[in-house]
Design an enzyme around this catalytic site. Structure first.
Site, PDB file in Angstrom:
ATOM      1  CE  LYS A  53      -3.753  -2.504   2.087  1.00  0.00           C
ATOM      2  NZ  LYS A  53      -4.256  -3.165   3.261  1.00  0.00           N
ATOM      3  CD  GLN A  97      -3.627  -4.928   6.205  1.00  0.00           C
ATOM      4  OE1 GLN A  97      -3.679  -3.894   5.567  1.00  0.00           O
ATOM      5  NE2 GLN A  97      -3.990  -6.084   5.677  1.00  0.00           N
ATOM      6  CG  ASP A 120     -10.266  -1.252   4.435  1.00  0.00           C
ATOM      7  OD1 ASP A 120      -9.910  -1.708   3.336  1.00  0.00           O
ATOM      8  OD2 ASP A 120      -9.619  -1.400   5.481  1.00  0.00           O
TER       9      ASP A 120
HETATM   10  N1  GUN Z   1      -6.906  -7.726   5.569  1.00  0.00           N
HETATM   11  C1  GUN Z   1      -7.160  -8.487   4.486  1.00  0.00           C
HETATM   12  N2  GUN Z   1      -7.803  -7.781   3.548  1.00  0.00           N
HETATM   13  C2  GUN Z   1      -7.972  -6.540   4.051  1.00  0.00           C
HETATM   14  C3  GUN Z   1      -8.576  -5.356   3.557  1.00  0.00           C
HETATM   15  O1  GUN Z   1      -9.120  -5.280   2.442  1.00  0.00           O
HETATM   16  N3  GUN Z   1      -8.534  -4.278   4.383  1.00  0.00           N
HETATM   17  C4  GUN Z   1      -7.965  -4.325   5.607  1.00  0.00           C
HETATM   18  N4  GUN Z   1      -7.986  -3.226   6.352  1.00  0.00           N
HETATM   19  N5  GUN Z   1      -7.396  -5.403   6.099  1.00  0.00           N
HETATM   20  C5  GUN Z   1      -7.401  -6.506   5.330  1.00  0.00           C
END
Ligand code: GUN
Length: 283
Positions: A53, A97, A120
């Site tokens: 990211k 996350q 998200d």
């Molecule tokens: N963990 C696995 N996929 C995701 C996601 O799309 N967003 C977040 N914040 N954590 C994750």
């Protein structure tokens, strides 16, 4: 013959280039899009995802602030940080996350993110709006699956689609987005009776169950579109999806792992962060 691979890389690249241009437009108006990412603990996969990211943000000209917190962080400390990020007008998007350590309630944490910064699409407000088709932030992986099919010219309307998995992050929302695109949708899960038979009916099969090489060619209709959301390790420790390699012999289209949906998820996050900055702009 063999399935046509739907590569995530060129599609994600096109999206990121579009985002970059629009980020530059915003910067000329004095707005500097910024994403804050919060990572708690030492989950190896999460560390890799957060690194990805950070790289994407740099490519798109988006400022990123990564908060790496120790495993011992309390829920209260995390909520305090989120309150600060919520207040900070220079931060447009907030992402925590997942998974979080056991002692932290993920739902409490998600609800501490203001819906307008929830890139998200996990807050109850955004989930609810998605369900009733109002303007909102769509969750990145489900939106990425749809975008990937649309940009490849896959027709969704009227198709029989089967979603494997019912998680809040992927299974449920991707099923809703497919429905919004006028597909007929079946959601399968661990209690589904004769899951293979259900899968064989799918014109479009989206697998998000997180089990290495679970979907085999006996479960796939000839020429079906197979979207593999899984990121797993097989017994040899090799990165692989939910879909076994023999599916390639029978599917019409197949997304690779790595190099498929994962890259789309990341690109959609960039798109959502840009959107958050655009929406928070004071005119
Ligand atoms: N963990 C696995 N996929 C995701 C996601 O799309 N967003 C977040 N914040 N954590 C994750």
């Amino acid at each position: 013959m063999g399935a046509v691979r739907i590569e995530g890389k060129p599609i994600a690249q096109t999206i990121k280039e579009q985002v970059k241009q629009q980020v530059e437009n915003l910067q000329q108006k004095g707005v500097f899009p910024c994403l804050a990412v919060v990572l708690v603990g030492e989950n190896a996969a999460s560390k890799v995802y957060v690194g990805g990211k950070e790289k994407d943000c740099a490519e798109c000209g988006i400022r990123s602030i990564i908060h790496r917190l120790p495993e011992s962080t309390t829920e209260q400390q995390l909520l305090q940080l989120l309150a600060e990020l919520a207040e900070d007008e220079t931060v447009h998007g907030i992402l925590v996350q997942l998974p979080l350590p056991q002692h932290i309630n993920p739902q409490t944490v998600i609800e501490a993110i203001p819906p307008e910064k929830d890139v998200d699409g996990f807050t109850p407000e955004n989930v609810g709006k998605m369900l009733i088709e109002q303007d909102c932030f769509l969750p990145c992986t489900p939106a990425g699956c749809i975008e990937m099919m649309e940009r490849t010219g896959v027709e969704i309307a009227g198709k029989h689609t089967v979603v494997l998995g019912r998680s809040n992050i992927v299974g449920k929302p991707v099923a809703m987005l497919l429905l919004e695109k006028h597909a007929t949708v079946t959601i399968c899960h661990s209690k589904t009776v004769d899951l293979a038979e259900q899968c064989r009916k799918a014109d479009i099969l989206v697998s998000a169950i997180g089990k290495a090489e679970f979907v085999t060619k006996e479960m796939v209709k000839p020429d079906a579109v197979v979207i593999d959301v899984g990121i797993n390790r097989n017994e040899q420790g090799k990165l692989c999806g939910d879909v076994a390699s023999d599916v390639e012999e029978i599917a019409g289209y197949l997304t690779p792992v790595p190099g498929g949906v994962g890259l789309m998820t990341r690109a959609m996050l960039m798109k959502n962060t840009l959107l958050a900055a655009q929406r928070q702009m004071k005119s």
